[in-house]
Design a protein around this motif. Structure first.
Motif, PDB file in Angstrom:
ATOM      1  N   LEU A  43     -26.574  69.726 103.584  1.00 57.67           N
ATOM      2  CA  LEU A  43     -25.196  70.088 103.076  1.00 57.67           C
ATOM      3  C   LEU A  43     -24.194  70.859 104.020  1.00 57.67           C
ATOM      4  CD1 LEU A  43     -25.795  71.174  99.295  1.00 57.67           C
ATOM      5  CD2 LEU A  43     -24.754  69.203 100.513  1.00 57.67           C
ATOM      6  N   SER A  45     -21.535  73.611 104.875  1.00 55.75           N
ATOM      7  CA  SER A  45     -21.045  75.080 104.427  1.00 55.75           C
ATOM      8  C   SER A  45     -19.485  75.005 104.273  1.00 55.75           C
ATOM      9  CB  SER A  45     -21.571  76.100 105.270  1.00 55.75           C
ATOM     10  OG  SER A  45     -20.582  77.296 105.186  1.00 55.75           O
ATOM     11  N   ILE A  71     -19.318  64.560  97.229  1.00 59.11           N
ATOM     12  CA  ILE A  71     -19.690  66.137  97.289  1.00 59.11           C
ATOM     13  C   ILE A  71     -20.658  66.411  98.511  1.00 59.11           C
ATOM     14  CG2 ILE A  71     -20.774  68.269  96.180  1.00 59.11           C
ATOM     15  CD1 ILE A  71     -20.106  66.781  93.439  1.00 59.11           C
ATOM     16  N   SER A  74     -21.212  73.004  99.797  1.00 60.53           N
ATOM     17  CA  SER A  74     -21.360  74.175  98.997  1.00 60.53           C
ATOM     18  C   SER A  74     -20.772  75.412  99.460  1.00 60.53           C
ATOM     19  CB  SER A  74     -22.845  74.114  98.455  1.00 60.53           C
ATOM     20  OG  SER A  74     -22.864  75.615  97.503  1.00 60.53           O
ATOM     21  N   ARG A  77     -24.568  77.686  98.263  1.00 63.97           N
ATOM     22  CA  ARG A  77     -25.968  77.199  98.138  1.00 63.97           C
ATOM     23  C   ARG A  77     -26.350  76.273  99.101  1.00 63.97           C
ATOM     24  NH1 ARG A  77     -27.783  79.289  93.026  1.00 63.97           N
ATOM     25  NH2 ARG A  77     -29.969  78.644  94.016  1.00 63.97           N
ATOM     26  N   TYR A  78     -25.691  75.913 100.109  1.00 67.09           N
ATOM     27  CA  TYR A  78     -25.931  74.797 101.130  1.00 67.09           C
ATOM     28  C   TYR A  78     -27.289  74.729 101.667  1.00 67.09           C
ATOM     29  CZ  TYR A  78     -24.131  78.516 104.183  1.00 67.09           C
ATOM     30  OH  TYR A  78     -24.203  79.607 104.842  1.00 67.09           O
ATOM     31  N   PHE A  85     -28.337  66.586  97.361  1.00 72.49           N
ATOM     32  CA  PHE A  85     -28.484  67.706  96.298  1.00 72.49           C
ATOM     33  C   PHE A  85     -29.804  67.740  95.535  1.00 72.49           C
ATOM     34  CE2 PHE A  85     -24.168  68.779  96.768  1.00 72.49           C
ATOM     35  CZ  PHE A  85     -24.017  70.034  96.286  1.00 72.49           C
ATOM     36  N   VAL A 114     -15.030  72.902  92.333  1.00 72.30           N
ATOM     37  CA  VAL A 114     -15.142  72.412  93.632  1.00 72.30           C
ATOM     38  C   VAL A 114     -13.821  72.784  94.449  1.00 72.30           C
ATOM     39  CG1 VAL A 114     -16.801  70.742  93.060  1.00 72.30           C
ATOM     40  CG2 VAL A 114     -14.260  70.290  93.166  1.00 72.30           C
ATOM     41  N   PHE A 122     -16.563  70.490  97.906  1.00 69.80           N
ATOM     42  CA  PHE A 122     -17.673  71.448  98.160  1.00 69.80           C
ATOM     43  C   PHE A 122     -17.695  72.314  96.749  1.00 69.80           C
ATOM     44  CE2 PHE A 122     -15.617  70.415 102.117  1.00 69.80           C
ATOM     45  CZ  PHE A 122     -16.654  70.630 103.114  1.00 69.80           C
ATOM     46  N   VAL A 123     -18.926  72.600  96.348  1.00 69.79           N
ATOM     47  CA  VAL A 123     -19.032  73.277  95.285  1.00 69.79           C
ATOM     48  C   VAL A 123     -18.971  74.589  95.342  1.00 69.79           C
ATOM     49  CG1 VAL A 123     -20.967  73.341  93.237  1.00 69.79           C
ATOM     50  CG2 VAL A 123     -20.840  71.445  94.532  1.00 69.79           C
ATOM     51  N   ASP A 125     -18.944  76.529  91.968  1.00 69.39           N
ATOM     52  CA  ASP A 125     -19.964  76.741  90.713  1.00 69.39           C
ATOM     53  C   ASP A 125     -20.304  75.308  90.324  1.00 69.39           C
ATOM     54  OD1 ASP A 125     -21.168  78.558  89.009  1.00 69.39           O
ATOM     55  OD2 ASP A 125     -20.060  77.743  87.268  1.00 69.39           O
ATOM     56  N   ASN A 127     -23.779  73.820  91.041  1.00 66.03           N
ATOM     57  CA  ASN A 127     -24.766  73.250  92.186  1.00 66.03           C
ATOM     58  C   ASN A 127     -25.941  72.481  91.280  1.00 66.03           C
ATOM     59  OD1 ASN A 127     -23.779  74.274  95.081  1.00 66.03           O
ATOM     60  ND2 ASN A 127     -23.731  75.998  93.739  1.00 66.03           N
TER      61      ASN A 127
END
Length: 583
Positions: A43, A45, A71, A74, A77-78, A85, A114, A122-123, A125, A127
């Motif tokens: 993922l 960053s 998506i 993150s 949480r990447y 994911f 996102v 990018f997430v 909240d 994930n």
């Protein structure tokens, strides 16, 4: 149909944990495969992307459904999830399972949060919710989206390595301000380090323009000048000629940089300046990695190896016009003229003749001296180069000079591919005997050369009146095209000759020539005769006091040309006038 439950049952939890274990196995496999393609399972960053692209944190917020496949990263949480994911070992199984079961609860799940940069998300909240949704095969998810404006494009197939390229692009745009001066500019590349190469070109323009304009030129000015006068003409040629299809997965800017590097390589090897926009298709055909072009080159190489020089047919008629001239911006036919020089008095006559054309066309002369295969660069070669440069300086011609080794016909043809015309001394025209024909270097050159050849037999002529020998064959059509250009551009009187030999009738040929010339606003005199073609050409040229002759090259099959004494060879042997042979 979606079912709703108040509280998850043990069966639901068991199913959720089973799905988690399956997802973990897929994650392990993805990480193993990432050894082969390190960026394929990572993922991106968000902070790295934002800082690299120099983006703001604030933006417009909207709630909407977004595609899960878009998506790509993150905020924090990447490292805990794969690119798809899938949960890694750091993810708690029970928490993942609780989100799984809540997916179908009556209360459901709140939208994820996102950041959106161009086409990717990018997430911030949610994930786990994204991970579960992907595992359940969902395509979209509800999200609170913060839209962050970006100066560059980001697509869902981007990788962390792509971020390096995008960061370089942002730095390039910030330094050159090209988006401000040319908002339409799209200079995306697919490999890191490309913008450094473009910077080098811009800095060269900056130095040249400062010297030319007698003031300091900013990087922004130099970049705009480079974009308008260097980049755009070549990219337009790339797109107009459809060259990008031979470089799948690459952009026009990638191909621009590749062509510039190949041009520099050729110039270094041959010592000859190349007009890049006009020769882009040649470079692409010779060096493209596409399967189509590789197969074509292999076939050509095999054919070249197996066919004797005396039986080579050379490029097809009209190829020069199709691949070069129709993509050229200028209205000049002969921009670059190749002049092989041996140092003999006759070869300097060829240079003198080339100089006359260069004055009419504002062309650049390219001198070529061929060394013996086993010889080093000698004092003789250096003195020939000095003499060439002195004569070009006296004539005020733009010129360069190259030394080469190898078979003369092959090497001259190699160099000719990057020019528009070859002007060469004709000391030894092809003789009728088969043994002599097989040894004729000039004949081999006419067969294989990809450009028109002006043979200069005795002395340079002013080229004030031309005779066109026309018979409607493909190569005669090329001669007609060139004759029409020369008569119109040089305001040169033109005589068109058609000859009846045997039972053939020249009337249709004469009518075709007349219609073409009149369509292009060219007036000409027309003659039709009977008898041997070569003799008729010489008689009419003398009668009209034409100081040069234009005609097609060898027209029949190479084997027939070799066995019979043809018109071209007869005219070459008998005419004291320059003869322009067209492909």
């Amino acid at each position: 149909m979606m079912r709703f439950i108040e509280e998850p049952t043990s069966l639901d939890l068991d199913q959720a944990l089973h799905d988690f274990r399956m997802a973990r196995r897929k994650a392990v496999l993805a990480d193993i495969l990432s050894v082969i393609q390190p960026s394929s399972s990572r993922l991106v960053s968000f902070d790295e992307a934002r800082q690299s692209l120099k983006l703001p944190m604030a933006g417009r917020q909207v709630i909407k459904e977004i595609p899960l496949d878009a998506i790509v990263g993150s905020v924090n949480r990447y490292e805990d999830f794969t690119r798809g994911f899938l949960p890694r070992s750091s993810i708690d199984a029970k928490r993942w399972a609780s989100v799984h079961t809540a997916q179908y609860s009556q209360t459901g799940l709140p939208p994820i949060e996102v950041y959106q940069i161009d086409q990717v998300y990018f997430v911030l909240d949610g994930n786990h919710r994204v991970s579960v949704a992907r595992q359940l095969g969902l395509k979209y998810i509800q999200a609170l989206v913060t839209e962050i404006p970006s100066p560059v494009k980001l697509t869902p197939d981007m990788t962390p390595d792509d971020l390096i390229i995008k960061a370089e692009y942002v730095e390039f745009l910030e330094t050159t301000r090209l988006k401000q001066t040319h908002p339409e500019a799209d200079l995306e590349t697919t490999a890191p380090g490309q913008y450094r190469k473009i910077f080098d070109l811009i800095y060269e323009y900056q130095k040249l323009l400062s010297k030319k304009w007698h003031r300091d030129v900013s990087v922004e000015e130099a970049a705009a000048y480079w974009y308008e006068n260097d980049y755009l003409p070549l990219v337009n040629a790339i797109e107009n000629q459809g060259l990008i299809r031979d470089f799948p997965g690459r952009t026009s800017t990638d191909l621009y940089i590749w062509l510039v590097e190949k041009k520099d390589q050729i110039q270094e090897e041959l010592g000859i300046n190349i007009a890049l926009s006009a020769t882009a298709s040649i470079l692409a055909r010779r060096f493209s990695p596409s399967t189509r072009q590789v197969a074509r080159r292999l076939f050509t190489q095999i054919k070249e190896t197996l066919t004797p020089d005396t039986l080579k047919a050379g490029p097809p008629p009209g190829e020069w016009r199709q691949e070069v001239l129709k993509h050229r911006n200028s209205q000049v036919l002969f921009n670059d003229i190749l002049v092989p020089v041996s140092g003999s008095q006759e070869s300097w006559k060829a240079l003198e003749q080339a100089g006359i054309i260069a004055q009419k066309e504002n062309a650049r002369l390219h001198g070529l001296h061929l060394l013996r295969q086993d010889s080093a660069e000698t004092d003789t070669a250096r003195s020939i180069q000095q003499e060439f440069e002195v004569r070009c300086s006296q004539g005020n011609y733009e010129a360069d000079f190259s030394l080469a080794r190898g078979n003369p016909a092959r090497r001259i043809s190699d160099f000719a591919a990057w020019t528009d015309l070859v002007v060469i001394n004709l000391s030894y025209p092809p003789r009728p005997q088969l043994f002599e024909k097989s040894r004729s270097g000039f004949r081999s050159l006419v067969l294989r050369c990809p450009r028109p050849i002006l043979a200069v037999p005795r002395r340079a002529m002013p080229l004030e009146r031309a005779l066109l020998a026309y018979d409607s064959s493909p190569k005669a059509q090329e001669a007609l095209y060139i004759a029409a250009y020369l008569a119109g551009k040089w305001n040169m009187p033109l005589v068109v000759l058609t000859v009846q030999e045997g039972s053939s009738s020249p009337e249709d040929d004469r009518q075709k020539a007349r219609e073409y010339l009149e369509t292009h606003g060219v007036k000409a005199s027309y003659e039709s005769t009977r008898g041997p073609v070569a003799a008729s050409i010489l008689v009419i040229a003398e009668e009209y006091q034409c100081d040069w002759i234009i005609m097609g090259g060898y027209g029949t099959a190479p084997l027939v040309n070799f066995m019979l004494d043809n018109v071209v060879d007869k005219v070459l042997r008998s005419s004291g006038r320059p003869l322009l042979l067209c492909r």
